[in-house]
Motif scaffolding. Structure first.
Motif, short mmCIF file in Angstrom:
data_model
loop_
_atom_site.label_atom_id
_atom_site.label_comp_id
_atom_site.label_asym_id
_atom_site.label_seq_id
_atom_site.Cartn_x
_atom_site.Cartn_y
_atom_site.Cartn_z
N ARG A 37 0.90 -1.34 -0.02
CA ARG A 37 0.06 0.08 -0.07
C ARG A 37 0.68 1.19 -0.03
O ARG A 37 0.24 2.25 -0.15
CB ARG A 37 -0.96 0.04 1.28
CG ARG A 37 -1.94 -1.34 1.39
CD ARG A 37 -2.77 -1.50 0.44
NE ARG A 37 -3.74 -0.48 -0.08
CZ ARG A 37 -4.41 -0.47 -1.24
NH1 ARG A 37 -4.65 -1.57 -1.78
NH2 ARG A 37 -5.31 0.56 -1.24
N THR A 38 2.05 1.27 0.32
CA THR A 38 2.87 2.34 0.36
C THR A 38 3.56 2.86 -0.83
O THR A 38 3.97 1.75 -1.41
CB THR A 38 3.89 2.63 1.57
OG1 THR A 38 4.71 1.51 1.55
CG2 THR A 38 2.89 2.20 2.82
N ARG A 39 4.35 3.97 -0.80
CA ARG A 39 5.24 4.11 -1.90
C ARG A 39 6.65 3.42 -1.86
O ARG A 39 7.20 2.98 -2.85
CB ARG A 39 5.49 5.89 -2.04
CG ARG A 39 6.60 6.29 -2.81
CD ARG A 39 6.72 7.76 -3.14
NE ARG A 39 6.67 8.23 -1.93
CZ ARG A 39 6.42 9.50 -1.68
NH1 ARG A 39 6.08 10.42 -2.68
NH2 ARG A 39 6.83 10.09 -0.25
N LEU A 57 5.97 0.03 -3.06
CA LEU A 57 5.98 -0.40 -4.55
C LEU A 57 7.26 -0.25 -5.12
O LEU A 57 7.49 -0.94 -6.26
CB LEU A 57 5.04 0.76 -5.02
CG LEU A 57 4.99 1.02 -6.48
CD1 LEU A 57 4.09 -0.52 -7.02
CD2 LEU A 57 4.04 2.16 -7.01
N GLN A 77 11.45 5.51 -14.61
CA GLN A 77 10.65 6.40 -13.86
C GLN A 77 11.07 7.35 -13.08
O GLN A 77 10.51 7.84 -12.23
CB GLN A 77 9.40 5.36 -13.24
CG GLN A 77 8.37 4.85 -14.38
CD GLN A 77 7.84 5.79 -15.00
OE1 GLN A 77 8.18 6.32 -16.22
NE2 GLN A 77 6.46 6.10 -14.79
N GLU A 112 -0.24 0.25 -10.99
CA GLU A 112 0.98 0.35 -10.31
C GLU A 112 1.98 0.87 -11.21
O GLU A 112 3.23 1.73 -10.69
CB GLU A 112 1.27 -0.82 -9.71
CG GLU A 112 0.33 -0.89 -8.36
CD GLU A 112 0.81 -2.54 -7.51
OE1 GLU A 112 0.84 -2.57 -6.49
OE2 GLU A 112 0.93 -3.39 -8.47
N ILE A 143 1.81 2.56 -13.87
CA ILE A 143 1.75 3.92 -14.47
C ILE A 143 2.07 4.86 -13.43
O ILE A 143 2.70 5.89 -13.58
CB ILE A 143 0.39 4.10 -14.93
CG1 ILE A 143 0.20 3.25 -16.00
CG2 ILE A 143 -0.04 5.65 -15.17
CD1 ILE A 143 -1.47 3.43 -16.60
N ILE A 144 1.69 4.69 -11.96
CA ILE A 144 2.17 5.82 -11.12
C ILE A 144 3.40 5.85 -10.73
O ILE A 144 3.81 6.86 -9.89
CB ILE A 144 0.89 5.60 -10.01
CG1 ILE A 144 1.16 4.39 -9.21
CG2 ILE A 144 -0.46 5.60 -10.47
CD1 ILE A 144 0.49 4.17 -7.95
N GLU A 148 3.74 8.68 -7.43
CA GLU A 148 2.59 8.22 -6.61
C GLU A 148 2.02 9.05 -6.08
O GLU A 148 2.67 10.16 -5.21
CB GLU A 148 3.02 6.96 -5.88
CG GLU A 148 3.86 5.94 -6.41
CD GLU A 148 5.48 6.32 -6.58
OE1 GLU A 148 5.69 7.40 -6.37
OE2 GLU A 148 6.22 5.57 -6.80
N THR A 165 0.57 10.52 -2.66
CA THR A 165 0.44 10.02 -1.42
C THR A 165 0.19 10.73 -0.44
O THR A 165 0.11 11.88 -0.66
CB THR A 165 1.91 9.44 -1.01
OG1 THR A 165 2.79 10.47 -1.16
CG2 THR A 165 2.51 8.32 -2.02
N VAL A 216 1.66 6.72 2.16
CA VAL A 216 0.59 5.85 1.73
C VAL A 216 0.28 6.27 0.30
O VAL A 216 -0.41 7.43 0.24
CB VAL A 216 -0.33 5.66 2.83
CG1 VAL A 216 -1.32 4.58 2.42
CG2 VAL A 216 0.19 5.58 4.03
N ILE A 217 -0.03 5.17 -0.60
CA ILE A 217 -0.34 5.69 -1.90
C ILE A 217 -2.00 5.88 -1.70
O ILE A 217 -2.81 5.02 -1.31
CB ILE A 217 -0.23 4.44 -3.05
CG1 ILE A 217 1.50 4.33 -2.88
CG2 ILE A 217 -0.49 4.70 -4.32
CD1 ILE A 217 1.82 3.20 -3.84
N PHE A 270 -4.65 5.10 -3.90
CA PHE A 270 -4.89 4.53 -5.16
C PHE A 270 -6.06 5.02 -5.80
O PHE A 270 -6.31 5.01 -7.02
CB PHE A 270 -5.29 2.82 -4.67
CG PHE A 270 -3.73 2.21 -4.75
CD1 PHE A 270 -2.98 2.07 -5.78
CD2 PHE A 270 -3.14 1.90 -3.33
CE1 PHE A 270 -1.70 1.21 -5.64
CE2 PHE A 270 -1.98 1.27 -3.33
CZ PHE A 270 -1.35 0.95 -4.50
#
Lengths: 372, 414, 509
Positions: B225-227, B230, B245, C98, C100-101, C105, C107, C111-112, C114
């Motif tokens: 769930r977090t950056r 990911l 990216q 996921e 693409i961002i 992101e 946030t 925390v993303i 979404f």
């Protein structure tokens, strides 16, 4: 010439850095690094110490070859440890059961050791090709199974069989004289004075040299060695080139285990039995020696001698109190880590230099213009 | 219910059902074999104590491998954690001891990161080097600091807790009821067994054990769930894509490997301060490696790692209290049933080799169970390792590791 | 009006090679600017510099009139530059969203968010008329869809200047049309597009201006008016761009490879090659056309023996090879030029002579069942070096030190000098320079004239049409058409490859 320079730069650099780091470690805890090194070198100058070093280097070298056979095709046999101890036990037991003419007896013990090591390593190979089990994990598990399970069990059982069982006869039954490889003090003494202090230079040294030569021949002259290296260099190209990947994995594992089986014979010949507390850790140390010697038959000789020298020096440091003897383990660990890093760096520089030199050579000879 | 529907049920419901089925099996086997140790409080307590360092090492491995770095140096990092944890706890008390243990492991992680990420050394080779270096360092330091290369004085550890209500813990002076104990004492079939096993997980609870269990949901959240999560995952799946990216892959790989070392270090500190009560060379007992096996077993997911660690911990923990070998003997029947189930499952998938292999092993275990009353000690010693091998033999091909795991990464593709 | 991009005097050197030599480029706002040049002309390096992936050694860069100095892609992204790479930069096991961002992101304390990301994605997609399901896993997408994800990824981050690096290389003609429609919409929405390609008809169709690179230098920059393919070709190679010309037929009546009702399954048990029949005669080149991933690779694997066949049989000159090991097949005379020489072709860190021996190490002169003949192998490698014009100072350098073209010539040489009866050539000229390309074609033709049977697979449809005696088209694991190269065009082939055109199945078989 340039190539040689590159080949030497990394190990020499690693060694120098190791000296620096371990000196700091010694100095931090109040020891004088120079007197420690002095004691180590002075000790190593003695013939008897040199015998000790060779006796230690012998199993280390065989162990390194065992690991290197796998490394050459990116196969990590971490299980040398379990393979040699298991092979040692079985070979000692079989050797104690018979009396044969010396040559046959020795060959029997060797054959048993080699077969047991090969078979035990083969399990990991078979699991990898049939079930996709990573050999690193499986050999680690097989180590634990051999050492805490099989060896414990069999040792107990065979010990109980002994007649006149006392605490001093622990281990397997003694192997008759005919099963032991004689020491080779005589050969050395042709060139030197007599070896004192009752030290005996192990006859397994000759076996280790033969193993090294065989390994060299395998890699450079034999088709199997070519297939082995090709599988390590590029498994996909090797497969397309007709090299059966699965068979190679099993073959390399078996061969590696076969070499591992010989490691324990050094101690077997010295003590004429499997003692309840055999020298452990030679399998892992062998991996270190192989990495330090870059899996090269010659390089591993130097690496094995260095590790053996450090191991043997622990004793003198304890005697002279010049430093804590554990410093030698630190030096082994550091030289290994620094060396593998240094090899990576020089390999990268070397390949860049090569690309450059090639392009320049082409331009010089053909006046060609080359773009990426 | 079809398999597909079953798989659509969320994991946090599915796994407890698996666990209950497992306990049911243990209860039945216990009834047949006339042993009671399989579901005792002490067994699950030992299971947890064994599982915690395995889990922490495995979770450490997850952080490293999700970032694409294979970490077989976990064992070495765990050993560093053992030493530094002991040293910290002796000199600065239990809490600081844990922190210093984490730091010791993290230093091992840092070394691994420098070698693999910055210098592109093969991950296995660097790991092996760290596994050789770490015990050497601890031997040297032990000898210099405590005068013995293998043993330290006694360490100290934070107090243990009982959870309130479930385990009779005390909250603000109020002695809560001990529900699970009462249920256990009712001696109801199955239900009391469940309560007994659960009670081992909520009483005499070490802070680190509690933390370990909480780390499961936390890590899941962090990874998915977090950056940070990911970006950690892209580092292990396709680092070039991340780099394109604008993500600093090197940073995330370092972070993953250092966290990995820190967690393994915490596991080591737990061993030397709680399990053994002192630093002792060799007490790591390969838990770093088994943690790696738990990671693979758990398919690189936090919950899976915990399940793997508990499973391995159960076998180790049972063995510890099983001096006469009867409990391990009863376990043979469990093996029979589980292997039989694997055989049937494989048969439904038309996997002939698996079916035959599992069936042979199941029959073998059953015959052994019939022909003996107890198993010898060496068998219980190797059982955990055999279990790891069996799990890999049957499930290795169903696993999915991070795609770029173990591959060298160089910035800019050169 | 200031230009969107201005590059002045860009120079980039790699060890032993100058990739960009004083390159100048000006791209106006809102135009589609094509950069063309043959492989190795320095296009990709230039774009990597512009995108901050590699630093230039010399030169200046201006974006919207301001001087910039990029050290990471982030710097370029911040300036509104986005790049769609030739090899997709996507993680298969992550979702579309996921992927693409990633790097941008939204946030809240790490925390993303979404939901917000998905909403923004939907808006971007709608603005540019692109559709995609954000929760699909990348691994489940087709090539064209993946490319769309790549483009959306760039737009999501607000890029106004898009770099498309050879976007058509992986697409069939019909998909190219769709891509061009998307590009026109992007342009209408105000985006600037830099488009890298070396297919001249495509360049002329879509671009507003064209810059040509050759040997790392800018040789021309002009608007797309009155320019012909012929002009461009001359600029790119200094002479006319070669295409292979069909020569007189050498097909004999002896069947070399006979493939009968062959079916190959993948790991999941699905048939990826289904019931395929064909024969290749001595002296014949059989071309297989098809979009990548329609079973061609698996068919090749089955023929050389790295994959098992589920049904059917194969024979080579009358010998059944269906269950032979790879080694036996190779000893029997199957030569193989793999589609990616770095994957299946070479040991990059090994010397050339060992690379030449690979695949033939059990045979004279390289070796025997047990031993390697170092002298024999070296002599043979010297021979390959001379005959196939492998440009190298000696045969002891590592394979990685050679240019792609010379690596390929080494592979072709080792395969053709082994005196094969069947050559399997997958994309034999992919990623090599024009000179090497012509040499490879010539070698294959010579071998054909000497009676070699060849199975040719290529994404370069001109090459396929020019070299083949017969062309078959593969779609979803089946042969769907059998065509004579004399009377097909690349467009026709494209139609068969996508299933837009069909042929009566009797004819195909």
């Amino acid at each position: 010439m340039r190539k040689l320079l590159f080949a030497l730069a990394a190990p020499v650099g690693a060694f120098v850095l190791t000296i620096i780091i371990s000196s700091i470690a010694l100095w931090m805890f109040g020891s004088n690094p120079f007197s420690a090194y002095g004691d180590m070198l002075g000790h190593a100058a003695k013939l008897e110490t040199q015998v000790d070093i060779l006796n230690r280097a012998t199993p280390l070298y065989i162990s390194a070859v065992a690991a290197a056979i796998g490394f050459r095709m990116n196969l990590f046999n971490i299980g040398v440890e379990g393979q040699y101890l298991f092979a040692f036990l079985i070979a000692a037991q079989v050797g104690s059961l018979v009396v044969l003419p010396q040559v046959f007896h020795i060959l029997l013990i060797m054959t048993v050791a080699v077969l047991v090591g090969a078979a035990y390593a083969g399990i990991a190979g078979v699991l990898k090709v049939t079930r996709g089990v990573n050999e690193v994990i499986s050999t680690i598990m097989l180590n634990a199974i051999a050492i805490t399970g099989l060896i414990a069990l069999l040792q107990q059982r065979w010990q109980a069989d002994q007649e006149n069982f006392t605490s001093t006869t622990l281990g397997t039954n003694p192997i008759p004289e005919s099963g032991l490889i004689p020491n080779i003090n005589g050969i050395v003494e042709i060139f030197t004075r007599d070896i004192g202090q009752g030290k005996q230079l192990t006859g397994m040294l000759i076996v280790a040299i033969l193993v090294g030569l065989a390994y060299h021949f395998l890699l450079t002259r034999m088709r199997f060695g070519f297939d082995l290296r090709a599988s390590g260099a590029n498994p996909f190209a090797a497969r397309a080139g007709g090299i059966p990947p699965k068979r190679m994995v099993v073959a390399a594992m078996v061969l590696s285990g076969a070499a591992a089986g010989l490691i324990g014979l050094v101690e077997l010949n010295e003590k004429a039995k499997f003692s309840p507390n055999p020298i452990k850790g030679l399998g892992f140390a062998g991996i270190a020696v192989a990495l330090l010697g870059r899996n090269n038959p010659g390089g591993m000789v130097f690496a094995a001698l260095l590790f053996a020298f450090l191991d043997v020096s622990a004793g003198i440091l304890q005697n002279t109190q010049a430093a804590t003897k554990e410093i030698v383990n630190i030096m082994q660990g550091i030289v290994l880590l620094v060396a593998v890093i240094a090899y990576g760096v020089t390999a990268r520089i070397q390949s860049r230099e090569e690309a450059k030199a090639t392009a320049e050579a082409l331009r010089a000879t053909e006046g060609m213009e080359v773009a990426t | 219910m079809s398999m597909e529907k079953w798989n659509n049920i969320p994991a946090w419901i599915r796994w407890p059902i698996y666990a209950l089925l497992g306990i049911l099996l243990l209860t039945i086997v216990q009834g047949v074999s006339d042993v009671d140790r399989l579901t005792k409080v002490s067994t699950s307590r030992e299971m947890l104590r064994w599982a915690v360092p395995i889990f922490l090492a495995g979770l450490g491995g997850l952080f490293s491998e999700r970032a694409g770095v294979v970490n077989i140096g976990l064992e070495g990092m765990l050993i560093l954690g053992m030493w530094f944890g002991a040293w910290g706890s002796i000199n600065y008390g239990p809490w600081i001891g844990l922190l210093i243990g984490i730091g010791g492991g993290a230093i091992g992680g840092l070394l691994h990161a420098v070698a693999t990420v910055t210098f592109n050394v093969d991950h296995i080779i660097s790991g092996v080097a760290i596994n050789i270096l770490a015990p050497a360092i601890t031997r040297y330091l032990s000898d210099e600091v405590w005068g013995s290369p293998t043993t330290s004085p006694a360490t100290s550890t934070p107090d243990v807790y009982d959870l309130p209500i479930l385990g009779g813990g005390t909250v603000a002076g109020w002695e809560s009821p001990d529900l699970l104990l009462e249920v256990t004492n009712l001696e109801l079939p199955f239900i009391s067994d469940v309560a007994g096993l659960l009670r081992g997980l909520v009483t005499n609870l070490h802070f680190v054990s509690l933390l370990a269990i909480l780390l499961v949901p936390f890590t899941s959240w962090l990874i998915w769930r977090t950056r940070f999560g990911l970006r950690l995952r892209i580092s292990g799946e396709n680092p070039s894509a991340g780099e394109a990216q604008g993500i600093n892959i090197i940073f995330y790989k370092y972070a993953g490997v250092i966290i990995s070392g820190g967690l393994a270090g915490l596991g080591g500190a737990f061993i030397s301060t709680e399990l053994s009560g002192l630093f002792q060379g060799g007490n790591s007992a390969g838990r770093g490696f088994i943690g790696l096996a738990a990671l693979i077993f758990g398919n690189w997911r936090p919950g899976g790692v915990l399940v793997g660690a508990l499973l391995f911990g159960y076998v180790f923990g049972l063995d510890l209290k099983d001096l006469d070998g009867t409990a391990s003997h009863a376990l043979l029947l469990v093996n029979t049933v589980v292997l039989g189930a694997v055989a049937i499952w494989a048969a439904t998938k038309n996997r002939v080799a698996d079916t035959v292999l599992a069936a042979i092993l199941a029959v073998g275990a059953f015959v052994w169970w019939l022909s003996a009353d107890a198993v010898p000690g060496w068998w219980s010693n190797i059982l955990p390792y055999v279990l790891v091998l069996l799990v890999l033999v049957f499930f290795a091909q169903r696993l999915r590791m991070p795609k770029a795991l173990g591959q060298p990464y160089a910035k800019g593709g050169r | 009006m200031t230009a969107a991009i201005e590059l002045i005097g860009i120079t980039k050197r790699f060890p032993g090679v100058i990739a960009n030599d004083d390159v100048n480029l000006t791209v106006e706002k809102g135009e589609i600017h094509a950069i063309c040049g043959e492989n190795g002309a320095g296009k990709s390096t230039l774009m990597k510099i512009l995108y901050g992936m590699q630093p230039a050694d010399e030169g200046r860069m201006l974006v919207n009139g301001e001087e910039v100095n990029f050290s990471t892609p982030n710097d370029a992204i911040d300036r509104g530059i986005g790049m769609v790479h030739q090899h997709f930069m996507l993680a298969d096991q992550l979702t579309v969203l996921e992927n693409i961002i990633l790097g941008a992101e939204p946030t809240n304390g790490g925390v993303i968010k979404f939901k917000e990301a998905e909403a923004h994605l939907a808006k971007v997609a709608a603005d540019y008329g692109l559709t995609i399901d954000p929760n699909d896993m990348i691994e489940s997408l087709e090539v064209g869809e993946r490319q769309r994800v790549e483009i959306i990824k760039v737009l999501y981050r607000g890029a106004e200047i898009l770099i498309l690096d050879e976007p058509t290389a992986v697409l069939v003609p019909q998909e190219v049309e769709a891509l061009f429609d998307n590009m026109r919409e992007l342009k209408a929405a105000g985006s600037t597009i830099i488009f890298i390609d070396h297919k001249l008809d495509e360049v002329l169709e879509i671009s507003d201006s064209i810059t040509v690179l050759r040997h790392g230098k800018t040789v021309a920059s002009m608007p797309n008016e009155g320019v012909t393919a012929h002009d461009l070709a001359e600029l790119m190679v200094g002479s006319e761009l070669p295409t292979p010309e069909t020569s007189e037929s050498t097909v004999t009546s002896t069947v070399a490879l006979d493939v009968r009702e062959v079916t190959v399954a993948d790991e999941d048990g699905r048939n990826v090659v289904e019931n395929i029949n064909f024969q290749i005669h001595k002296g014949e080149i059989l071309g297989i056309a098809g979009v990548e991933g329609n079973g061609q690779s698996e068919l090749i694997d089955a023929i050389i023996g790295t994959a098992d066949i589920r049904q059917g049989a194969m024979s080579l000159l009358g010998t059944d090879i269906s269950n032979m090991s790879v080694r036996k097949r190779r000893e029997l005379g199957i030569a193989y030029v793999p589609e990616d020489r770095h994957v299946e072709g070479l040991m990059l860190d090994a010397p050339l002579w060992e690379n030449a021996a690979l695949g033939h190490q059990t045979q004279s002169p390289y070796g025997s069942r047990w031993l390697i003949n170092r002298d024999g192998a070296r002599t043979q490698t010297e021979l390959i070096k001379e005959e196939f014009d492998v440009r190298t100072p000696n045969i002891d350098v590592s394979a990685h030190a050679l240019s792609g073209g010379n690596q390929q010539k080494l592979i072709i040489g080792r395969e053709l000098t082994s005196n094969p009866s069947l050559l399997i050539a997958a994309h034999p000229t992919r990623g090599i320079d024009v000179g090497a390309q012509a040499a490879v074609w010539e070698q294959i033709r010579t071998a054909r004239a000497n009676g070699l049977a060849t199975l040719l697979i290529s994404a370069d449809l001109d090459e396929l049409i020019g070299l083949s005696d017969t062309i078959v088209v593969m779609l979803r694991g089946r042969l769907v058409a059998r065509l004579a190269p004399e009377d097909v065009t690349p467009r026709d082939l494209g139609a068969y490859m996508t299933g837009a055109a069909t042929q009566n199945s009797d004819e195909a078989a």
